[in-house]
Structures are given as C-alpha cells and as structure tokens.
Motif scaffolding. Structure first.
Motif, mmCIF file in Angstrom:
data_model
loop_
_atom_site.group_PDB
_atom_site.id
_atom_site.type_symbol
_atom_site.label_atom_id
_atom_site.label_comp_id
_atom_site.label_asym_id
_atom_site.label_seq_id
_atom_site.Cartn_x
_atom_site.Cartn_y
_atom_site.Cartn_z
ATOM 1 N N LYS A 294 0.832 -1.193 0.000
ATOM 2 C CA LYS A 294 0.000 0.000 0.000
ATOM 3 C C LYS A 294 0.871 1.248 0.000
ATOM 4 C CE LYS A 294 -4.280 -1.354 2.427
ATOM 5 N NZ LYS A 294 -5.117 -1.073 3.634
ATOM 6 N N TYR B 159 0.710 5.310 1.150
ATOM 7 C CA TYR B 159 0.026 6.372 1.882
ATOM 8 C C TYR B 159 0.613 7.707 1.442
ATOM 9 C CZ TYR B 159 -1.627 2.637 4.974
ATOM 10 O OH TYR B 159 -2.212 1.499 5.473
ATOM 11 N N GLU B 160 -0.161 8.767 1.626
ATOM 12 C CA GLU B 160 0.300 10.074 1.166
ATOM 13 C C GLU B 160 -0.145 11.171 2.118
ATOM 14 O OE1 GLU B 160 -0.769 12.797 -2.656
ATOM 15 O OE2 GLU B 160 -0.016 10.778 -3.124
ATOM 16 N N ILE C 126 -3.419 3.319 -0.724
ATOM 17 C CA ILE C 126 -3.675 3.060 -2.142
ATOM 18 C C ILE C 126 -2.989 1.756 -2.503
ATOM 19 C CG2 ILE C 126 -3.344 3.899 -4.500
ATOM 20 C CD1 ILE C 126 -3.077 6.738 -3.197
ATOM 21 N N SER D 134 -4.424 10.078 1.696
ATOM 22 C CA SER D 134 -4.922 8.712 1.454
ATOM 23 C C SER D 134 -4.832 7.926 2.757
ATOM 24 C CB SER D 134 -4.110 8.029 0.363
ATOM 25 O OG SER D 134 -2.738 8.024 0.700
#
Length: 323
Positions: free
Chosen positions: A198, A200-201, A221, A217
C-alpha cells in the motif's frame, strides 16, 4: 510547543513551530512541477542487454547492523539500520491482527563519508517501534519511517536535519511503514507499508506557523505491482520516485529459493510504474545488490547507483549501468 501525536489509520499529524506562514514547506504555491526527470531520461536507454558495471567497493568501518535506507547529502551518506537484539517470534497463527511478536531492537541513522568512516549516528524510535526503513532527502531534511518489526504494526515518521542530526517526530501511523519518498515539486510525502503493498500520502503544508502533515490517502492506495517489494525510494523529479527492492521466489519442486532484485520508477500522481528493470547482480551469492539501501545520482553525465546490501560488516558498492 507541545507535540501531539495520535495513532489513526495513517492520518495522525504533529504540529511543529516554524515561524513562517507560507503554503508548502519550501515553496510559495502548491503548483505541481511536471519537469522531465534527468534520471528517468538516463534509464530510458536501458535495454535487456544492459549490464551492471561495478565502479568501486568501499568497506564501511563500523558495525552497520541490518541495513535499511540510504541517501546522500553534501558528500556524506546517511543510512538507517536496525540492531536486532531478538528477532520477532512467529505466533503460528494470527493474534489480534499480528502474525508475530515485536521482538526487540534499536533503530539508528548513521552518517559516513565516502571512505566509509562513521562521522555521526543517532537513535530512532520508541519502545517496540524500532525498525527504520527507506529514507529520502527533501533538500533540507531527511525523512525516516520507523515501525514495529512486523506487518500491520505502528509507525512513526521523523524529520532529521542532516547538518546537526536533530530529529523531530512528524507523524504516526497505524501501519508498518517500510519506506518514504518526498515529492519536492508539490510537497507531498509518500509512505509504503510492509512489502510496499500500500501507498500512503500526506500533504506537507504550513498552518498557523506550524508544519502539518495532512493525510491524502488515510486508508492507503493499493500497489498494483507485485514482482518486487520496494525497500528504499528516492524522489527523482517530475513527480516520479525511483524505488529498489527484491522478492524471494521458491521453486515449487524442490523448495530452493531465488531472490530477484529490481528497480522501478513510480509516478507519484497515481502510483503506477513507468519503468521496470529486473536486477540480477549479486554482492555475494544469495545477496542481490538491491537488498535494502540504495541511492542514485548523476555525476559528470553518468548515472551512479550506490548499494549497501550486506549486514553488520558492510560495503558501499558503486555501480553504473552500461547500456
């Protein structure tokens, strides 16, 4: 100012006093720059016939423990590592969402020169959160994730001034982050979880005189690419990050294992791959060069790669790709 850190899915943030009110940490606007990445332009010349050429092998004159992430600032290398006092013990089943216990260890950020001499080091992490990962430099600070040594564990994100090695906790996350990359064009921080399954942001902004990591996010994602797990990533401009890693494959007939390395360029706008290159160069039998720390830069028009794939008694390998 008191730091407030709360663990959520991956959306907690900490406010740090800065004394300046601008949007984005080092820019006057959040306009994304879509410049062509010089490193990607070099990589576009790669073909199936390209070969790795070793330029140098520099022994590191200190105990490196289990090496993790690498970057380079003003001629010095910065590398994360974890000293494992006790490896996590598998449960044999899932207990409260975990397949193993925490183990025990200590996280470090080392600074060393081009001759392999250690010039400074700091401890990273808190309690069972002791495993640092892949790192990136944003032009002013080094960003480092530190997680529990198990999938789904908690993480902290640190920002470190390379000049004085001062660390600041910036965020907390309820997932095990194994690497980060900082987009200096639009000031977003990307994080990859255990096995990079995954992304992340966070958007890095200035709010009320404080640096804020705002989650973009929080649920993550999904990574659509599977052939390697990213271990370390560098931002290379143009909205792109360069990632390296590996994955172990087993022969179903006899159980023998094979570790395949790889390098990928990821578009940080949608986390899709725009370049993939399998790596079959080994530092020694069984140790592919993309085993954890790596960094890439262009020197005198040539693309240089640095790798530190071995633990404890390590060597800094410098390579070029021959087209």
């Amino acid at each position: 100012m008191k730091q407030l850190i709360h663990y959520f899915t991956c959306l907690a943030f900490v406010l740090i006093a800065t004394g300046t009110v601008v949007f984005a940490q080092y820019a006057n606007s959040d306009k994304e720059v879509h410049a062509v990445s010089p490193i990607l332009k070099k990589l576009q010349s790669v073909s199936s016939g390209s070969r790795w050429k070793r330029i140098s092998a520099t022994p590191l004159h200190f105990t490196t423990y289990h090496t993790q992430g690498l970057t380079k600032v003003n001629g010095y290398f910065y590398m994360t590592a974890v000293k494992v006092n006790r490896w996590p013990k598998p449960f044999g089943k899932i207990i409260n969402g975990y397949d193993r216990d925490n183990g025990d260890g200590m996280g470090y950020l080392f600074r060393f020169d081009s001759n392999g001499k250690l010039t400074d080091s700091i401890r990273l992490g808190e309690g069972v959160i002791y495993h640092p990962g892949g790192i990136d430099y944003d032009g002013k600070y080094i960003w480092v994730p530190v997680c529990e040594y198990r999938p789904n564990g908690r993480s902290l994100i640190y920002r470190i001034d390379p000049a004085n090695m001062q660390k600041t906790k910036m965020a907390a996350c309820n997932d095990a982050l194994g690497a980060v990359a900082y987009n200096t064009d639009n000031h977003t921080l990307a994080g990859m979880n255990w096995g990079s399954r995954k992304f992340y942001e966070w958007k890095v902004t200035i709010l009320n005189d404080s640096t804020v990591l705002q989650p973009v996010s929080e649920q993550g994602i999904k990574n659509p690419h599977y052939y390697i797990d990213y271990q370390d990533c560098n931002y290379i401009g143009g909205g792109l990050m360069l990632c390296a890693g590996l994955k172990t494959y087993k022969n179903p007939n006899d159980g023998t294992a094979f570790r395949l390395g790889g390098i990928e360029v990821i578009d940080m706008r949608n986390y899709s791959s725009v370049f993939q290159f399998p790596v079959n160069e080994w530092a020694k039998p069984g140790t592919v060069i993309t085993n954890n720390p790596f960094f890439a830069e262009i020197i005198n028009g040539k693309l240089h790669f640095y790798f530190v794939p071995e633990d404890d008694h390590s060597t800094l390998y410098t390579y070029e790709l021959e087209w």
